[in-house]
Design a protein around this motif. Structure first.
Motif, PDB file in Angstrom:
ATOM      1  N   GLN A 299       0.824  -1.198   0.000  1.00 37.26           N
ATOM      2  CA  GLN A 299       0.000   0.000   0.000  1.00 37.26           C
ATOM      3  C   GLN A 299       0.868   1.262   0.000  1.00 37.26           C
ATOM      4  N   VAL A 300       1.980   1.222   0.727  1.00 33.71           N
ATOM      5  CA  VAL A 300       2.879   2.375   0.753  1.00 33.71           C
ATOM      6  C   VAL A 300       3.501   2.597  -0.626  1.00 33.71           C
ATOM      7  N   VAL A 301       3.874   1.523  -1.314  1.00 35.54           N
ATOM      8  CA  VAL A 301       4.405   1.662  -2.672  1.00 35.54           C
ATOM      9  C   VAL A 301       3.366   2.314  -3.579  1.00 35.54           C
ATOM     10  N   GLU A 302       2.106   1.918  -3.435  1.00 35.21           N
ATOM     11  CA  GLU A 302       1.041   2.525  -4.241  1.00 35.21           C
ATOM     12  C   GLU A 302       0.880   4.004  -3.907  1.00 35.21           C
ATOM     13  N   LEU A 303       0.980   4.366  -2.632  1.00 33.75           N
ATOM     14  CA  LEU A 303       0.886   5.769  -2.232  1.00 33.75           C
ATOM     15  C   LEU A 303       2.019   6.584  -2.845  1.00 33.75           C
ATOM     16  N   VAL A 304       3.218   6.026  -2.817  1.00 36.96           N
ATOM     17  CA  VAL A 304       4.369   6.724  -3.391  1.00 36.96           C
ATOM     18  C   VAL A 304       4.217   6.860  -4.902  1.00 36.96           C
ATOM     19  N   GLU A 305       3.732   5.817  -5.557  1.00 43.85           N
ATOM     20  CA  GLU A 305       3.520   5.892  -7.000  1.00 43.85           C
ATOM     21  C   GLU A 305       2.509   6.985  -7.338  1.00 43.85           C
ATOM     22  N   GLU A 306       1.440   7.068  -6.561  1.00 40.27           N
ATOM     23  CA  GLU A 306       0.437   8.099  -6.796  1.00 40.27           C
ATOM     24  C   GLU A 306       1.013   9.490  -6.550  1.00 40.27           C
ATOM     25  N   ALA A 307       1.864   9.625  -5.522  1.00 37.54           N
ATOM     26  CA  ALA A 307       2.489  10.924  -5.251  1.00 37.54           C
ATOM     27  C   ALA A 307       3.396  11.348  -6.403  1.00 37.54           C
ATOM     28  N   TYR A 308       4.159  10.413  -6.946  1.00 40.82           N
ATOM     29  CA  TYR A 308       4.978  10.723  -8.120  1.00 40.82           C
ATOM     30  C   TYR A 308       4.099  11.142  -9.300  1.00 40.82           C
ATOM     31  N   GLN A 309       2.958  10.477  -9.447  1.00 39.90           N
ATOM     32  CA  GLN A 309       2.049  10.810 -10.531  1.00 39.90           C
ATOM     33  C   GLN A 309       1.569  12.258 -10.384  1.00 39.90           C
ATOM     34  N   ARG A 310       1.148  12.612  -9.187  1.00 35.34           N
ATOM     35  CA  ARG A 310       0.662  13.976  -8.956  1.00 35.34           C
ATOM     36  C   ARG A 310       1.787  14.990  -9.157  1.00 35.34           C
ATOM     37  N   HIS A 311       2.978  14.643  -8.703  1.00 33.44           N
ATOM     38  CA  HIS A 311       4.104  15.561  -8.863  1.00 33.44           C
ATOM     39  C   HIS A 311       4.405  15.777 -10.339  1.00 33.44           C
ATOM     40  N   GLY A 312       4.386  14.700 -11.107  1.00 32.62           N
ATOM     41  CA  GLY A 312       4.641  14.819 -12.535  1.00 32.62           C
ATOM     42  C   GLY A 312       3.578  15.608 -13.265  1.00 32.62           C
ATOM     43  N   GLU A 313       2.356  15.583 -12.735  1.00 34.15           N
ATOM     44  CA  GLU A 313       1.250  16.301 -13.356  1.00 34.15           C
ATOM     45  C   GLU A 313       1.170  17.751 -12.893  1.00 34.15           C
ATOM     46  N   GLY A 314       2.067  18.143 -11.993  1.00 32.88           N
ATOM     47  CA  GLY A 314       2.076  19.521 -11.517  1.00 32.88           C
ATOM     48  C   GLY A 314       1.099  19.813 -10.407  1.00 32.88           C
ATOM     49  N   ALA A 315       0.611  18.776  -9.721  1.00 29.57           N
ATOM     50  CA  ALA A 315      -0.371  18.962  -8.653  1.00 29.57           C
ATOM     51  C   ALA A 315       0.271  19.024  -7.274  1.00 29.57           C
ATOM     52  N   THR A 316       1.548  19.333  -7.221  1.00 30.41           N
ATOM     53  CA  THR A 316       2.256  19.445  -5.945  1.00 30.41           C
ATOM     54  C   THR A 316       3.080  20.733  -5.936  1.00 30.41           C
ATOM     55  N   VAL A 317       3.474  21.104  -4.728  1.00 30.62           N
ATOM     56  CA  VAL A 317       4.474  22.157  -4.541  1.00 30.62           C
ATOM     57  C   VAL A 317       5.603  21.528  -3.734  1.00 30.62           C
ATOM     58  N   ASN A 318       6.811  21.586  -4.260  1.00 32.92           N
ATOM     59  CA  ASN A 318       7.931  20.942  -3.589  1.00 32.92           C
ATOM     60  C   ASN A 318       9.181  21.829  -3.726  1.00 32.92           C
ATOM     61  N   PRO A 319       9.300  22.871  -2.872  1.00 31.81           N
ATOM     62  CA  PRO A 319      10.443  23.779  -2.975  1.00 31.81           C
ATOM     63  C   PRO A 319      11.750  23.054  -2.674  1.00 31.81           C
TER      64      PRO A 319
ATOM     65  N   LEU B 277       6.393  12.916  -0.945  1.00 30.70           N
ATOM     66  CA  LEU B 277       6.272  11.499  -0.595  1.00 30.70           C
ATOM     67  C   LEU B 277       6.032  11.328   0.896  1.00 30.70           C
ATOM     68  N   ASP B 278       6.768  12.102   1.701  1.00 32.40           N
ATOM     69  CA  ASP B 278       6.574  12.048   3.155  1.00 32.40           C
ATOM     70  C   ASP B 278       5.150  12.450   3.526  1.00 32.40           C
ATOM     71  N   LEU B 279       4.637  13.479   2.848  1.00 34.65           N
ATOM     72  CA  LEU B 279       3.283  13.927   3.149  1.00 34.65           C
ATOM     73  C   LEU B 279       2.249  12.868   2.783  1.00 34.65           C
ATOM     74  N   ALA B 280       2.422  12.239   1.630  1.00 35.15           N
ATOM     75  CA  ALA B 280       1.469  11.221   1.199  1.00 35.15           C
ATOM     76  C   ALA B 280       1.427  10.054   2.184  1.00 35.15           C
ATOM     77  N   VAL B 281       2.618   9.592   2.581  1.00 34.44           N
ATOM     78  CA  VAL B 281       2.672   8.482   3.537  1.00 34.44           C
ATOM     79  C   VAL B 281       2.242   8.953   4.917  1.00 34.44           C
ATOM     80  N   GLY B 282       2.669  10.163   5.305  1.00 37.87           N
ATOM     81  CA  GLY B 282       2.318  10.681   6.624  1.00 37.87           C
ATOM     82  C   GLY B 282       0.827  10.876   6.797  1.00 37.87           C
ATOM     83  N   ARG B 283       0.152  11.352   5.764  1.00 36.24           N
ATOM     84  CA  ARG B 283      -1.299  11.535   5.856  1.00 36.24           C
ATOM     85  C   ARG B 283      -1.988  10.194   6.055  1.00 36.24           C
ATOM     86  N   PHE B 284      -1.533   9.188   5.318  1.00 37.30           N
ATOM     87  CA  PHE B 284      -2.080   7.841   5.464  1.00 37.30           C
ATOM     88  C   PHE B 284      -1.859   7.305   6.881  1.00 37.30           C
ATOM     89  N   VAL B 285      -0.648   7.494   7.409  1.00 33.97           N
ATOM     90  CA  VAL B 285      -0.332   7.029   8.759  1.00 33.97           C
ATOM     91  C   VAL B 285      -1.211   7.735   9.780  1.00 33.97           C
TER      92      VAL B 285
END
Length: 337
Positions: free
Chosen positions: A29-49, A311-319
């Motif tokens: 499940q964590v791998v799936e969360l990370v994959e989804e986070a990468y997807q959102r990042h690639g689509e420009g739906a994140t802010v990552n300074p 990635l930390d946020l995606a996993v952290g929110r789930f946790v």
């Protein structure tokens, strides 16, 4: 995440034991969360300074890193990982890394949780590595001989994620500057039924494996001979500063984020300085996931993940949500005045 009513959210605290309970057995499940986070990042739906590195003139081996980030869309969350790396801790019997993850309500800006972060960080790092290994070996066959250069928490967690997601290896090699640590990991792997061998010389590890994981605390490159990778292995360059820039320049390079990886004295940053450009970077993991980039097979393939805060946020929110449901989360009444 706070409920739909707009107001001051309750503030919860989750220590490491609670984080560990949530993550145990949920590797897929964590791998799936990370994959989804990468997807959102690639689509420009994140802010990552850019990450901010706090360094100390009187303690040159130590550092504390701030990783602010925001994930948009459904399950939106803002936040900050504040994580330290003090390698000297190990000599005193305490872990090298420690940290906290703060989650913020995107509607009000209020922080609503403080989670122990080293386990979340290790989990998202391992999930990222396993995801990359899967994507980068499709069509060429999975590696059968893995090697771990560095044998700390990150290396152990990466191997655990490989095992939990269905990977198997004929043999696992390990190498560490401290032989006792390498022997300890090899013994633990053997106890789980995995054939494991300690390599005294790093070159023996590198030449004998078709998958190599670098999980060290190296600050400057220490692997300088390109012939060590002449058999074109997949390299998960998790610690980012192990490989000489000449090796990077001659490899097929995939990163998690180009701008992040080519800074802060990483091996890729040094390769950029050496070559005067970024042409040696083939693309991002998102590019590979979407088919925009096809991985070359005529050279070593190196995945270098800077480690994105999203990635930390995606996993952290789930946790956080899982701990809230289980009752592990400790709410602090009246935290905000």
């Amino acid at each position: 995440m706070p409920d739909d009513k707009l107001g001051i959210p309750p503030f919860g605290v989750l220590p490491g034991a609670g984080v560990r309970r949530v993550l145990a057995g949920r590797e897929k499940q964590v791998v799936e969360l990370v994959e989804e986070a990468y997807q959102r990042h690639g689509e420009g739906a994140t802010v990552n300074p850019p990450s901010y590195f706090l360094r100390f003139p009187d303690r040159p081996t130590g550092r504390i890193i701030a990783l602010p980030a925001s994930v948009g869309g459904r399950d939106a969350v803002d936040g900050l990982k504040w994580i330290s790396s003090f390698p000297g801790n190990v000599e005193h019997g305490i872990p090298r890394a420690s940290g906290v993850l703060i989650l913020n309500d995107p509607r009000t800006g209020y922080p609503y949780a403080c989670l122990e972060a080293s386990l979340i960080s290790a989990a998202r790092t391992a999930a990222s590595a396993v995801l990359a290994a899967d994507r980068l070996t499709r069509g060429r066959g999975r590696p059968v001989r893995a090697g771990f250069f560095g044998t700390g928490l990150i290396a152990r967690t990466i191997h655990a994620y490989f095992a939990a997601t269905g990977w198997s290896f004929d043999q696992v090699g390990v190498h560490d500057l401290v032989r006792e640590r390498a022997a300890g990991l090899a013994a633990d792997l053997a106890a789980s039924g995995q054939d494991a061998v300690v390599h005294e010389r790093p070159e023996d590890l590198l030449r004998s494996c078709d998958l190599v994981v670098f999980a060290t605390v190296a600050g400057t490159p220490h692997v300088t001979d390109p012939d060590l990778l002449a058999h074109h292995p997949l390299v998960l360059h998790v610690s980012l500063r192990d490989l000489a820039p000449e090796i990077i320049a001659g490899a097929a390079n995939v990163v998690d984020d180009v701008d992040h990886c080519l800074r802060a004295g990483t091996s890729l940053d040094l390769a950029q300085q050496l070559t005067g450009g970024r042409e040696f970077v083939d693309g991002t993991l998102y590019d590979v996931m979407t088919g925009a980039v096809t991985v070359r097979r005529d050279r070593p393939v190196i995945f270098s993940p800077f480690g994105l805060g999203v990635l930390d946020l995606a996993v952290g929110r789930f946790v956080h949500e899982a701990a809230s449901r289980s009752g592990d989360l400790s709410v602090v009444p009246g935290f905000f005045s």
